[in-house]
Design an enzyme around this catalytic site. Sequence first.
Site, short mmCIF file in Angstrom:
data_model
loop_
_atom_site.label_atom_id
_atom_site.label_comp_id
_atom_site.label_asym_id
_atom_site.label_seq_id
_atom_site.Cartn_x
_atom_site.Cartn_y
_atom_site.Cartn_z
N PRO A 113 49.20 61.02 -30.91
CA PRO A 113 48.22 61.84 -30.83
C PRO A 113 47.73 62.94 -31.16
CG PRO A 113 48.14 60.86 -28.80
CD PRO A 113 49.34 60.52 -29.42
N ASN A 114 47.13 63.15 -32.42
CA ASN A 114 47.21 64.62 -33.24
C ASN A 114 48.49 65.32 -33.52
OD1 ASN A 114 44.25 65.32 -31.82
ND2 ASN A 114 45.63 64.67 -29.71
N ARG A 161 47.21 72.61 -36.83
CA ARG A 161 47.19 72.90 -35.65
C ARG A 161 47.55 73.32 -34.79
NH1 ARG A 161 48.97 67.98 -31.42
NH2 ARG A 161 47.87 68.93 -29.86
N TYR A 213 52.93 74.90 -32.09
CA TYR A 213 53.37 73.88 -33.54
C TYR A 213 54.02 74.34 -34.55
CZ TYR A 213 51.33 71.59 -29.52
OH TYR A 213 50.53 70.86 -27.96
N ASN A 217 57.91 60.86 -29.35
CA ASN A 217 56.72 62.10 -29.84
C ASN A 217 55.37 61.92 -29.32
OD1 ASN A 217 55.01 64.74 -28.92
ND2 ASN A 217 56.27 65.67 -31.17
N ALA A 239 50.05 64.38 -26.49
CA ALA A 239 49.13 64.53 -24.10
C ALA A 239 49.32 63.15 -23.84
CB ALA A 239 47.82 64.74 -24.85
N HIS A 294 52.36 63.08 -20.64
CA HIS A 294 51.22 63.59 -19.84
C HIS A 294 50.86 62.66 -18.38
CE1 HIS A 294 52.96 66.72 -21.40
NE2 HIS A 294 52.15 66.95 -22.38
N ASP A 306 55.82 52.00 -19.25
CA ASP A 306 56.42 50.64 -19.24
C ASP A 306 56.44 49.52 -20.11
OD1 ASP A 306 55.04 50.77 -16.67
OD2 ASP A 306 53.15 49.63 -17.31
N GLU A 363 62.79 61.77 -25.64
CA GLU A 363 61.52 61.90 -25.69
C GLU A 363 61.95 63.36 -26.55
OE1 GLU A 363 60.50 62.67 -22.19
OE2 GLU A 363 58.72 63.88 -22.18
N HIS A 371 59.54 66.85 -27.84
CA HIS A 371 58.22 67.94 -28.21
C HIS A 371 58.72 69.10 -29.36
CE1 HIS A 371 56.86 65.72 -24.90
NE2 HIS A 371 57.41 65.77 -24.39
N SER A 429 57.50 71.65 -28.54
CA SER A 429 57.02 73.34 -28.26
C SER A 429 57.66 72.61 -26.56
CB SER A 429 55.33 73.65 -27.52
OG SER A 429 55.06 72.51 -26.67
N ARG A 485 54.48 75.79 -20.56
CA ARG A 485 53.13 75.75 -20.74
C ARG A 485 52.16 75.30 -19.74
NH1 ARG A 485 52.17 72.37 -26.17
NH2 ARG A 485 50.41 73.82 -25.64
N ARG A 534 50.70 70.05 -18.24
CA ARG A 534 51.89 69.59 -19.00
C ARG A 534 53.42 69.63 -18.65
NH1 ARG A 534 49.42 69.44 -24.40
NH2 ARG A 534 48.05 71.72 -24.21
C1 DQA Z 1 53.45 67.62 -27.67
C2 DQA Z 1 53.20 68.46 -26.16
C3 DQA Z 1 52.49 67.88 -25.83
O1 DQA Z 1 51.88 68.55 -23.97
C4 DQA Z 1 51.10 67.76 -26.09
O2 DQA Z 1 50.08 67.77 -25.97
C5 DQA Z 1 51.32 67.46 -28.07
C6 DQA Z 1 52.50 67.88 -28.84
C7 DQA Z 1 55.17 68.67 -28.47
O3 DQA Z 1 55.29 67.83 -29.19
O4 DQA Z 1 55.35 69.73 -28.05
O5 DQA Z 1 50.93 67.37 -28.14
O6 DQA Z 1 53.85 67.01 -27.53
#
Ligand code: DQA
Length: 147
Positions: free
Chosen positions: A12-13, A20, A25, A76, A79, A82, A89, A100, A102, A104, A109, A113
């Site tokens: 998401p996002n 954003r 980011y 990735n 959020a 977390h 699962d 995995e 990210h 950031s 942070r 997180r």
């Molecule tokens: C993220 C880190 C997450 O904590 C955050 O909610 C994101 C982006 C990252 O790529 O740094 O949406 O996954």
Amino acid sequence: MSDRTVLLLSGPNLNLLGEREPEVYGSATLDDHVVGATAAAAARGIDLEHIQSNHEGELVDAIHAARGRCAGIVVNPGAFTHYAWAIHDALAAFDGPVVELHLSNPAAREPWRHTSVVAPVAAGTIAGFGAAGYRMAVDAVADLLDG
Ligand code: DQA
């Protein structure tokens, strides 16, 4: 099953990357990252598929659809990292390596997180390297596939 197809999954996002919180980011868009990751994958003989969703169930469905079809997953989860145990699962039911990713460094942070429910089912995590992380994650999954 294709032994050279890898799924890149964006949570998401991440569709808002570029707009954003660019101070966190960066200014590159998700498309920019996908182009970079696809090139890194091609250099390793890997065919990269990308799916982005803002919905946990759609990400779970994409992981299920990768079973028996994709050799590995780079994820990735945004959020969902977390707290989304359904993603944990689903990944646990996937046979290949999971990396995995990210942009950031969540560990540096806010405290909420610092927990990843994905980390226990990942081979490893790449975090904090911005756009370069996409190349690093693709190389990591390629290394795991190449033994
Ligand atoms: C993220 C880190 C997450 O904590 C955050 O909610 C994101 C982006 C990252 O790529 O740094 O949406 O996954």
